[in-house]
Enzyme design. Structure first.
Site, mmCIF file in Angstrom:
data_model
loop_
_atom_site.group_PDB
_atom_site.id
_atom_site.type_symbol
_atom_site.label_atom_id
_atom_site.label_comp_id
_atom_site.label_asym_id
_atom_site.label_seq_id
_atom_site.Cartn_x
_atom_site.Cartn_y
_atom_site.Cartn_z
ATOM 1 C CG ASP A 1 -6.104 -3.035 3.088
ATOM 2 O OD1 ASP A 1 -5.080 -2.692 3.701
ATOM 3 O OD2 ASP A 1 -6.720 -2.284 2.307
ATOM 4 N N GLY A 2 -4.760 -4.413 6.248
ATOM 5 C CA GLY A 2 -4.704 -3.705 7.529
ATOM 6 C C GLY A 2 -3.941 -4.485 8.579
ATOM 7 N N GLY A 3 -2.847 -3.914 9.055
ATOM 8 C CA GLY A 3 -2.095 -4.542 10.131
ATOM 9 C C GLY A 3 -1.371 -5.817 9.733
ATOM 10 C CG HIS B 1 -9.148 -0.128 -0.710
ATOM 11 N ND1 HIS B 1 -8.580 -0.350 0.528
ATOM 12 C CD2 HIS B 1 -10.501 -0.178 -0.513
ATOM 13 C CE1 HIS B 1 -9.543 -0.522 1.427
ATOM 14 N NE2 HIS B 1 -10.709 -0.409 0.827
ATOM 15 N N GLY C 1 -9.112 3.905 6.779
ATOM 16 C CA GLY C 1 -8.833 5.325 6.986
ATOM 17 C C GLY C 1 -7.364 5.621 7.231
ATOM 18 C CG PHE C 2 -6.043 6.783 9.867
ATOM 19 C CD1 PHE C 2 -5.521 8.019 9.499
ATOM 20 C CD2 PHE C 2 -7.345 6.716 10.350
ATOM 21 C CE1 PHE C 2 -6.284 9.176 9.626
ATOM 22 C CE2 PHE C 2 -8.115 7.869 10.480
ATOM 23 C CZ PHE C 2 -7.582 9.103 10.118
ATOM 24 C CG HIS D 1 -3.669 -1.748 -1.773
ATOM 25 N ND1 HIS D 1 -4.739 -2.542 -2.095
ATOM 26 C CD2 HIS D 1 -4.082 -0.946 -0.770
ATOM 27 C CE1 HIS D 1 -5.767 -2.238 -1.293
ATOM 28 N NE2 HIS D 1 -5.388 -1.266 -0.485
ATOM 29 N N GLY E 1 -0.957 1.657 9.628
ATOM 30 C CA GLY E 1 -0.292 1.515 10.919
ATOM 31 C C GLY E 1 -1.171 1.077 12.080
ATOM 32 C CG MET F 1 -11.434 2.975 1.692
ATOM 33 S SD MET F 1 -9.902 2.900 2.647
ATOM 34 C CE MET F 1 -8.726 3.015 1.309
ATOM 35 C CG MET G 1 -11.584 -3.104 4.999
ATOM 36 S SD MET G 1 -10.089 -2.453 4.221
ATOM 37 C CE MET G 1 -9.297 -1.590 5.573
ATOM 38 N N GLY H 1 1.226 -1.927 4.086
ATOM 39 C CA GLY H 1 1.780 -0.590 3.943
ATOM 40 C C GLY H 1 3.009 -0.422 4.802
ATOM 41 C CG MET I 1 -8.452 6.910 2.206
ATOM 42 S SD MET I 1 -7.703 6.842 3.835
ATOM 43 C CE MET I 1 -6.836 5.258 3.720
ATOM 44 C CB SER J 1 -0.896 0.019 1.233
ATOM 45 O OG SER J 1 -1.393 1.333 1.410
ATOM 46 C CG ASP K 1 -5.070 2.207 0.786
ATOM 47 O OD1 ASP K 1 -6.016 1.423 0.655
ATOM 48 O OD2 ASP K 1 -3.958 1.872 1.231
HETATM 49 C C1 DX5 Z 1 -6.480 1.392 5.420
HETATM 50 C C2 DX5 Z 1 -5.945 1.010 4.047
HETATM 51 C C3 DX5 Z 1 -4.796 0.097 4.084
HETATM 52 C C4 DX5 Z 1 -3.587 0.629 4.803
HETATM 53 C C5 DX5 Z 1 -2.816 -0.525 5.340
HETATM 54 O O1 DX5 Z 1 -7.661 2.099 5.237
HETATM 55 O O2 DX5 Z 1 -6.956 0.388 3.289
HETATM 56 O O3 DX5 Z 1 -4.453 -0.325 2.761
HETATM 57 O O4 DX5 Z 1 -2.756 1.397 3.988
HETATM 58 O O5 DX5 Z 1 -1.761 -0.043 6.098
HETATM 59 P P1 DX5 Z 1 -0.935 -0.981 7.082
HETATM 60 O O6 DX5 Z 1 -0.396 -2.105 6.276
HETATM 61 O O7 DX5 Z 1 0.101 -0.057 7.602
HETATM 62 O O8 DX5 Z 1 -1.909 -1.456 8.140
HETATM 63 ZN ZN ZN Z 2 -6.408 -0.486 1.253
#
Ligand code: DX5
Ligand code: ZN
Length: 221
Positions: A177-179, A68, A144-145, A35, A147, A70, A139, A199, A39, A10, A37
């Site tokens: 996706d996420g963490g 992606h 949204g973020f 990827h 990390g 959002m 998800m 990411g 937003m 990401s 993102d």
């Molecule tokens: C969150 C995004 C993710 C995000 C993942 O809304 O969809 O793609 O960038 O970031 P990490 O891998 O740092 O959790």
């Molecule tokens: Zn994403």
């Protein structure tokens, strides 16, 4: 059937002042998808990038751009992202009144269509449109973020959707996706994921570290 694991860095965690070079660097480091993102500060509490940036980045990698969205409402922006070079366009069911129509629109514009489900979105939202989906994104954080911490409940959803996909006769990517990091990646893969978005875990440590970071996410660290 679960496909070989693919890595989708990401670029939300990349250096935004030098995005072209960042995309080129993760491509060279072994990314399978890029990827992106998107937003809008409305559907999610953050604002990132639009189709102009996707178009500007397109020459920096030949890998599929996994976009992606959002954003809500989403339909009006699908053509612009497809024209900008998105290969996969993923939307959330909550982003418009008619998910089926949105997936049709994505296909009409020549892209593969993805459906993303949030932590509070039931897996049933995917079932009715599975025959139109080329990718399902689970998800594992609230969108949204970058990390954030991986929510383990996502593994239950991955297992449920893996069995739906295996019951169909189509190749459908199952993305998480996420963490995602070297610890959570194997759990997600064991639960059925075959595309890992990462990411922070990809972009940490500077460009010299990207190849090792991606290898670690593949379990070859
Ligand atoms: C969150 C995004 C993710 C995000 C993942 O809304 O969809 O793609 O960038 O970031 P990490 O891998 O740092 O959790
Ligand atoms: Zn994403």
């Amino acid at each position: 059937m679960q496909q070989p694991v693919r890595l989708a860095p990401s670029i939300l965690a990349a250096d935004f002042a030098d995005l072209g070079a960042e995309v080129r660097a993760v491509d060279a480091a072994g990314a399978d998808y890029i990827h992106v993102d998107v937003m809008d500060g409305h559907f999610v509490p953050n604002i990132t990038i639009g189709p102009g940036v996707v178009a500007a980045l397109r020459p920096y990698s030949a890998k599929p751009f996994d976009v992606h969205l959002m954003i809500s409402p989403v339909d009006a922006y699908v053509p612009a992202f497809a024209e900008a070079g998105a290969d996969i366009i993923t939307v959330h069911p909550e982003a418009g009144p008619h998910l089926h129509r949105t997936l049709q629109l994505i296909h009409q514009h020549g892209a593969r269509a993805g459906v993303a489900i949030n932590p509070a979105t039931p897996v049933d939202r995917v079932a009715e449109v599975l025959d139109m989906a080329d990718l399902v994104l689970v998800m594992s954080v609230n969108p949204g973020f970058g990390g954030q911490r991986f929510l383990p409940r996502a593994c239950d959803k991955l297992r449920a959707i893996r069995s739906m996909i295996d019951g169909s006769d189509r190749h459908i990517d199952l993305e998480v996706d996420g963490g995602i990091n070297a610890e959570t990646a194997p759990e997600a893969v064991a639960a059925g994921a075959d595309v890992l978005v990462a990411g922070s875990a990809t972009f940490k440590g500077g460009r010299d570290a990207y190849a090792a970071n991606i290898a670690a996410l593949r379990g070859r660290g």
